[in-house]
Design an enzyme around this catalytic site. Sequence first.
Site, PDB file in Angstrom:
ATOM      1  N   LYS A 113       0.828  -1.204   0.000  1.00  0.00           N
ATOM      2  CA  LYS A 113       0.000   0.000   0.000  1.00  0.00           C
ATOM      3  C   LYS A 113       0.871   1.267   0.000  1.00  0.00           C
ATOM      4  O   LYS A 113       0.429   2.333  -0.410  1.00  0.00           O
ATOM      5  CB  LYS A 113      -0.961  -0.016   1.178  1.00  0.00           C
ATOM      6  CG  LYS A 113      -1.857  -1.274   1.158  1.00  0.00           C
ATOM      7  CD  LYS A 113      -3.289  -0.992   1.367  1.00  0.00           C
ATOM      8  CE  LYS A 113      -4.235  -2.134   1.036  1.00  0.00           C
ATOM      9  NZ  LYS A 113      -3.772  -3.497   1.091  1.00  0.00           N
TER      10      LYS A 113
HETATM   11  C1  LIG Z   1      -4.381  -4.611   0.379  1.00  0.00           C
HETATM   12  C2  LIG Z   1      -3.567  -5.856   0.254  1.00  0.00           C
HETATM   13  C3  LIG Z   1      -3.848  -6.845  -0.714  1.00  0.00           C
HETATM   14  C4  LIG Z   1      -5.042  -6.752  -1.639  1.00  0.00           C
HETATM   15  O1  LIG Z   1      -4.912  -5.769  -2.609  1.00  0.00           O
HETATM   16  P1  LIG Z   1      -6.215  -5.202  -3.361  1.00  0.00           P
HETATM   17  O2  LIG Z   1      -5.728  -4.060  -4.149  1.00  0.00           O
HETATM   18  O3  LIG Z   1      -7.168  -4.799  -2.269  1.00  0.00           O
HETATM   19  O4  LIG Z   1      -6.763  -6.304  -4.191  1.00  0.00           O
HETATM   20  C5  LIG Z   1      -3.009  -7.943  -0.797  1.00  0.00           C
HETATM   21  N1  LIG Z   1      -1.965  -8.097   0.042  1.00  0.00           N
HETATM   22  C6  LIG Z   1      -1.666  -7.177   0.987  1.00  0.00           C
HETATM   23  C7  LIG Z   1      -0.511  -7.419   1.902  1.00  0.00           C
HETATM   24  C8  LIG Z   1      -2.443  -6.030   1.127  1.00  0.00           C
HETATM   25  O5  LIG Z   1      -2.144  -5.126   2.088  1.00  0.00           O
END
Ligand SMILES: *Cc1c(COP(=O)(O)O)cnc(C)c1O
Length: 502
Positions: A113
Amino acid sequence: MNKKYLSTRGGQHDINASEGIISGLAADGGLFVPEFLDDIHLDLTALTGADYTTVAKAVFSEFLNDFSEEQIDACVTAAYGSGKFDGDCPVALKKIDDRHFLELYHGPTCAFKDMALTILPHLMTTSLAIQDIHKRILILTATSGDTGKAALSGFANVDGIDIIVFYPKDGVSVVQEKQMLTQEGDNTRVVGVVGNFDDTQNGVKQIFSDRDFEKQLADKNVLLSSANSINIGRLLPQVVYYVFSYLKMVENGEISLNDPVNFVVPTGNFGNILAGYYASKIGVPVGKLICASNANHILTDFFKTGEYDRNRDFYKTISPSMDILISSNLERLLYDLADRAPETVTQWMDALTAAGAYIVKADLKAKAAKGFWAGYAGEDETKAAIKSMFDENGYLIDPHTAVASRVYDDYLEATGDGTPAVILSTASPYKFASSVYEAIFGAVPEGIDAFGVLDLLAEKTGTAIPNPLKGLKDKPDLHHLVCEKDEMQGVVAAFAGERNAL
Ligand SMILES: *Cc1c(COP(=O)(O)O)cnc(C)c1O
């Protein structure tokens, strides 16, 4: 070509990037999408060998229609060129056996993120300047863990923007809570809410939909906004690493320019994988996008049957960031596949709200199957994937990445497709140290707490704890507020008043 954005539900059009970034969600409840997606043709030849910031600038220039080159340059440099990420390059592509792992977790909070949330604050302040808005922005976020810390870290000490993160008091891991409570920055506030994640999220949604409250804040010169993954300011930064990793595959001699690459994506809200779809639309030769889910495999079922049905049990797994029953960003894919007919999308989304389900026609399902393949991994399979990757290659992967790696095994078995594949690694294994430790070595010895596991994992695997997680235990907590759900609005009002009085 009309270089503007419009809403997937048809209620808004002729929107500039800066407006979309400030408002997040469209006024009709839809998501902003670029009307000009099919008109973008990225020049991959010219970008071959370019560094991350150069690729980022090239991608943003295509999408941020009302930003100047100087503004884009400044945003990109502030996020990716200023030492926020560990190493020279924000991402790392590692070849392990015959798979390629794209490590997206070398940012300040050790989860992918960060790729978007390090730049979103800069996109937002620039958008305010472009729109000539002179209000303070107050970001409200409800988090079940990863997003909260990444948003706090991104927005801390950004001029003109304040942020409050609400999290369920007993609903996040000890490490995640500690990461948030130790957050510095006078413009940040972290608040525990008595209740679960749904309570917390509903509380935030209620605040956003309260028009009287909105007006009350406007009188104080404050504008509420959100940093969640439906904002185009979070989506676009994710397109960059698909382009970049593709070019790296060329540079590393794994493929020739224009050869296809498959991408395997651990998926929750469908934001990350949708960015891969956008990358394919603007000219990256993507073979298949492999959508990997955990025990909450609503997306796997959708791609197989054409029915999206959230009326099902919800499981808490060791890959919690994928424990999701409503994948909001799927709406953007549906819009594109349904020949951009907002009425159709609106019908589905209304059905989802009313009955928790909708079904798409067979031709749309067939179109989706051309670009996507979907599968899921249960808890035992995920743990086994972590263990075998370490035992056979000495490489540590976190549970989210492990879900993807396991689903890729299934994909290979089902299709025999030998196209080179990049697996998106979304979190540092140290962020989920207990689960990773247990998968490889069995139960954590008694007397070792959540922080001790990090040291133990490092010791037993000969790998290093990432800097942002080192010494976390000894950092002082800077936030102490806990409130009931019905007190959340009061907390927001008080913080807005306090910041505005400065
Ligand atoms: C948010 C997240 C995901 C999922 O990603 P999306 O964009 O919501 O599909 C997968 N792995 C981790 C570690 C995340 O923080």
